[in-house]
Scaffold this active site. Sequence first.
Site, PDB file in Angstrom:
ATOM      1  N   CYS A  18       0.820  -1.209   0.000  1.00 30.21           N
ATOM      2  CA  CYS A  18       0.000   0.000   0.000  1.00 30.21           C
ATOM      3  C   CYS A  18       0.849   1.252   0.000  1.00 30.21           C
ATOM      4  CB  CYS A  18      -0.876   0.061   1.248  1.00 30.21           C
ATOM      5  SG  CYS A  18      -2.015  -1.296   1.378  1.00 30.21           S
ATOM      6  N   GLY A  44       0.472   0.048  -5.054  1.00 30.11           N
ATOM      7  CA  GLY A  44      -0.836  -0.613  -5.054  1.00 30.11           C
ATOM      8  C   GLY A  44      -1.666  -0.081  -6.192  1.00 30.11           C
ATOM      9  N   ASN A 119      -0.396   1.214   5.810  1.00 28.12           N
ATOM     10  CA  ASN A 119       0.510   0.423   4.968  1.00 28.12           C
ATOM     11  C   ASN A 119       1.275  -0.529   5.872  1.00 28.12           C
ATOM     12  OD1 ASN A 119       3.716   1.108   3.389  1.00 28.12           O
ATOM     13  ND2 ASN A 119       2.342  -0.588   3.048  1.00 28.12           N
ATOM     14  N   GLY A 120       1.226  -1.802   5.538  1.00 29.46           N
ATOM     15  CA  GLY A 120       1.919  -2.804   6.345  1.00 29.46           C
ATOM     16  C   GLY A 120       0.998  -3.974   6.566  1.00 29.46           C
ATOM     17  N   TYR A 259      13.357  -3.620  -4.491  1.00 29.07           N
ATOM     18  CA  TYR A 259      12.311  -3.628  -5.521  1.00 29.07           C
ATOM     19  C   TYR A 259      11.177  -2.638  -5.286  1.00 29.07           C
ATOM     20  CZ  TYR A 259       8.143  -5.193  -8.049  1.00 29.07           C
ATOM     21  OH  TYR A 259       7.017  -5.235  -8.826  1.00 29.07           O
TER      22      TYR A 259
END
Length: 487
Positions: A18, A44, A119-120, A259
């Site tokens: 996210c 995302g 996010n996570g 990445y």
Amino acid sequence: MKQPARTWADDDHPHEECGVFAIFGHADAAAHTALGLHALQHRGQEAAGIVAFDGHHFHAHRATGLIGDIFSRRSVIEGLPGHAAIGHNRYATTGASMLRNVQPLFADFAFGGLAIAHNGNLTNAGTLRRELVGRGCIFQSTTDTEVIVHLIARSEKATIIDRLVDALNRIEGAWSLVALLDDAIIGVRDPLGVRPLVIGRLGEAWVLASESCALDIIGADLVRDVDPGEVVLIDANGLTSLHPFEPAPRRACIFEYVYFARPDSVVGGRGVYDVRKRIGEELAIEAPAPADLVVPVPDSGVPAAIGYAQAADLPFDLGIIRNHYVGRTFIEPSDQIRHLGVRLKHNANRATIEGRSVVLVDDSIVRGTTSTKIVEMVRAAGAAAVHMRIASPPTTHSCYYGVDTPEREALLAARYDVAEMAALIGVDSLAFISMDGLYRAVGEAHRDRSRPAYCDACFSGDYPTRLVDAEGGTPRDQFSLMLEDVE
Ligand code: AMP
């Protein structure tokens, strides 16, 4: 219980990639949030939402799709008035039935409204959720984030910050989150600092974002990272910093450098592009190849390939061309289409490859689908030899902290050693950067096994938190199955 056919890409397990964004004190808060989310689109691509506060009311818009499609109409942005807004984009299932999972989530508490975007991934969300459901909580979504909302609602602390901290003290895993209140925005990073979160300034306005590329797009300056375990409260009085959690050794996600983050972002004070180039340099020293040419697998392998070519003193050329109108490989819904996706996305450039011995550089091998297809393509275009160099150690373990990876059995490196992988992928030689080489590239002398400075669990299995749900036998996708039962 009905067990639907599941694939990695079309399930809706509650861990997800996210991007989050928040802005306070700007007349065009929602429009800036949409721009910020657009810069974070790589985190995302499946759904997004914005919640804004106009001084009296909260306004929300959430939908599945890309930011450019969801927020391009002026009427949508005009429907989100106010000086403060937060936004979120996520990787998850497409389909209207999952709209309820699209963040930010919003809740009307006794003390006022609160919107939250996360996010996570929480490693004990399943366990907490079971407990909360047992005490009468009714969940509307399958997200971990809603567990936080219920914990805030049930907290007996007096202030919203104390309630939030109370809630966060019960959760484990990785969370970088932003929240919107009627008079403030809040940013929080978990004590290990697994997922990134930065603070920016745009004139008088304050900004929070997953990555600094979301500040660049709106012309905001990067101030600093939110520290691991820090809570920042931004209101009309400015920024207040709190450190309410038990301090823990920093364990930022190393895969953000490999990445996940955009190369033009600065993560943890380090330029991602620079780190990726240095990974390539280390790889060239550790694993030289008898080749005429270095060819990146675009786009993810490009910076490492440049670093490799420079350090090996080999020419760099584009031997694979990428079609930019196809999403990330992982987004396609089934194995069959994912295979096709690789061919849709990449094509070998015979003009540079034919008759040459090439070193292909990519950032990672997960299932091996991309590499296998690319090697086939490069050989078909007449390469004399194909050597593959990977800018990360072998991915042997699943991520439980918010990077979507398949279950362990689907990871090529969990099942095969390097020689076997080379044979399966069809290359003349295959090498991965060592863990020490990767640590050197991110600026650590080596990986101190007793105190690694990063979370490298996907390469080592060394998870920095308990995996409460996994150890308790709660599968990562349990709650989407529960919901499918209801539907
Ligand atoms: P695979 O084809 O399964 O081996 O996947 C490897 C490719 O997917 C590499 O080219 C990476 O750039 C990319 N990749 C690695 N991790 C992820 C991830 N979590 N989400 C999306 N793409 C990824």
